[in-house]
Design a protein around this motif. Structure first.
Motif, short mmCIF file in Angstrom:
data_model
loop_
_atom_site.label_atom_id
_atom_site.label_comp_id
_atom_site.label_asym_id
_atom_site.label_seq_id
_atom_site.Cartn_x
_atom_site.Cartn_y
_atom_site.Cartn_z
N GLU A 245 19.78 34.63 83.39
CA GLU A 245 18.90 33.90 82.24
C GLU A 245 18.18 34.97 81.29
OE1 GLU A 245 19.47 30.78 81.26
OE2 GLU A 245 20.51 30.50 83.24
N PRO A 246 18.87 35.45 79.97
CA PRO A 246 18.24 36.44 79.41
C PRO A 246 16.80 36.51 79.27
CG PRO A 246 20.32 35.52 78.35
CD PRO A 246 19.88 34.55 79.37
N ALA A 247 16.21 35.19 78.97
CA ALA A 247 14.68 35.16 78.80
C ALA A 247 14.04 35.76 80.06
CB ALA A 247 14.21 33.80 78.57
N ALA A 248 14.25 35.25 81.26
CA ALA A 248 13.81 36.04 82.43
C ALA A 248 13.80 37.56 82.52
CB ALA A 248 14.14 35.11 83.63
N LEU A 249 14.90 38.11 82.03
CA LEU A 249 15.07 39.35 82.25
C LEU A 249 14.26 40.09 81.20
CD1 LEU A 249 16.67 41.86 83.59
CD2 LEU A 249 18.58 41.34 81.97
N ALA A 250 14.39 39.72 79.94
CA ALA A 250 13.51 40.12 78.85
C ALA A 250 12.15 40.22 79.16
CB ALA A 250 13.96 39.50 77.78
N PRO A 274 28.71 34.80 89.60
CA PRO A 274 30.13 34.14 89.03
C PRO A 274 30.34 34.68 87.43
CG PRO A 274 28.56 32.58 89.81
CD PRO A 274 27.86 33.73 90.19
N ARG A 275 31.41 34.55 87.22
CA ARG A 275 31.83 35.20 85.86
C ARG A 275 31.15 34.84 84.66
NH1 ARG A 275 36.80 37.54 84.04
NH2 ARG A 275 36.56 38.35 81.97
N ALA A 276 30.88 33.71 84.24
CA ALA A 276 29.92 33.32 83.24
C ALA A 276 28.75 33.84 83.23
CB ALA A 276 30.00 31.78 82.95
N LEU A 281 24.82 38.27 81.72
CA LEU A 281 24.05 39.34 82.03
C LEU A 281 24.19 40.65 81.34
CD1 LEU A 281 21.67 40.50 83.79
CD2 LEU A 281 23.25 40.56 85.64
N ILE A 282 25.59 41.15 81.40
CA ILE A 282 25.88 42.53 80.71
C ILE A 282 25.51 42.27 79.47
CG2 ILE A 282 27.82 43.66 80.20
CD1 ILE A 282 29.35 42.78 82.88
N ALA A 283 25.78 41.16 78.59
CA ALA A 283 25.43 41.12 77.32
C ALA A 283 23.99 41.51 76.91
CB ALA A 283 26.08 39.83 76.62
N ALA A 287 22.10 44.15 75.13
CA ALA A 287 21.06 43.96 73.96
C ALA A 287 19.55 44.40 73.94
CB ALA A 287 21.28 42.25 73.67
N MET A 288 19.24 44.69 75.08
CA MET A 288 17.94 45.33 75.43
C MET A 288 17.90 46.72 74.95
SD MET A 288 17.48 43.70 79.22
CE MET A 288 16.23 45.02 79.54
N GLY A 289 19.00 47.50 74.64
CA GLY A 289 18.73 48.97 74.22
C GLY A 289 18.46 49.95 75.53
#
Length: 346
Positions: A245-250, A274-276, A281-283, A287-289
């Protein structure tokens, strides 16, 4: 329950039990030999024992893997003896085993992986803010707190690296080929994200992590215990969240100090997503730089630039921002550097 419903439930239960027997037969045949003869025997026993398989069928499929079930049984006191003794223990402790296995997940936390990560960390400029995805107890967040002994496969020359305050209680031995950069990183911030992080100071979590070591794997338990002591003495920040979940990582990355280089590591965790979620996650990491350091099977994803050919890579691939740099053992036993020439002497 009606007759038809009862028959359907019985058929479903039989099918799950058969699937368990098939999975454990595959483990006994293809995965355990050469690594743990005891696990090979136990798995072969389950594959031929419908009663034991029926008990394990009660564990959710996501927690039913042989290494996890066997580890939980040992954690709870199962004897490390022949299959009949183990099966007798399982029958006597079925409810306890099912309950504990159902809440656990494979969280192998091997500090030896730092020996594979270090050559890429050595090339990161400035102090490092280290963020690990799938951190478990965070043992791979201390690459600057361990000692290293890298042995050149060709010449036998040993490159020794130690923390600034001297040799560490954790000494990681690793073979290398080529010319990887070997320098100690300067880590100023360390954090991890995991769906169910473990506490290096908690007795049950420590016992679980050491139980995940397969019987017969010499040295790993002592190494993990010593690394747990290091983590417990100076705990990293560990967040319980889904990193896909991008928000949690960010949110976690936003807490990294601004004057440090943010480095996100995924050392062997992506195959378990899982693949999706993996693609998401990779994306998000890209995007975080941040600098992204990964250890993955060559055919796992399409993020490699240039693409890697599974046939020409022996082991997993160590990469930086999707660029393949070395073939490595997934647990850090060797590094075969394939990037441009660098002074390996440190």
């Amino acid at each position: 329950m009606g007759t038809d419903a009862a028959a359907a439930a019985a058929a479903e239960s039989a099918a799950v039990t058969a699937a368990v027997m098939e999975r454990y037969a595959r483990f006994a045949r293809d995965e355990a030999p050469g690594r743990s003869e005891l696990y090979a025997e136990w798995a072969a026993g389950v594959a031929a024992d419908s009663d034991a398989a029926a008990i394990l069928a009660r564990v959710p499929a996501t927690s039913r893997q042989p290494p996890l079930v066997f580890a939980v049984s040992r954690m709870l006191g199962a004897p490390e003896r022949s299959y009949p003794a183990w099966a007798q223990w399982v029958a006597a402790h079925a409810d306890e085993l099912v309950a504990e296995a159902s809440r656990r997940r494979l969280q192998t936390n091997e500090p030896q992986r730092c020996a594979a990560l270090l050559p890429v960390l050595a090339g990161v400029e400035g102090p490092v803010a280290l963020l690990e995805i799938g951190a478990s107890a965070g043992l791979c967040l201390y690459p600057d707190r361990y000692s290293y002994r890298y042995r050149d496969r060709g010449s036998g020359r040993v490159v020794s690296l130690d923390p600034h305050d001297g040799p560490a209680p954790v000494v990681l031995e690793c073979d290398f080929a080529g010319t990887p950069p070997l320098h100690m990183p300067h880590v100023v911030w360390r954090a991890g994200i995991d769906v169910a992080p473990l506490d290096a100071a908690a007795v049950d979590d420590r016992r679980f992590l050491t139980s995940l070591v397969w019987p017969g794997e010499q040295g790993r338990v002592d190494r993990i215990r010593a690394a747990l002591d290091i983590a417990a003495a100076d705990p990293p920040r560990l967040v319980a969240a889904d990193a896909t979940e991008p928000a949690a990582l960010a949110a976690l990355a936003a807490d990294a100090p601004g004057d440090a280089t943010l480095v996100v590591t995924t050392p062997g965790v992506l195959p378990h997503i899982p693949r999706a979620g993996r693609d998401r996650l990779i994306a998000a990491v890209r995007a975080m730089g941040a600098v992204w350091i990964s250890i993955d099977p060559p055919g796992l994803h399409d993020a490699w630039r240039p693409p890697v050919d599974s046939a020409t890579w022996g082991g997993f691939v160590l990469g930086r921002d999707g660029a393949p740099l070395a073939a490595v053992d997934p647990l850090g036993a060797f590094v075969e550097w394939r990037a441009g020439g660098t002074d390996a002497a440190g």
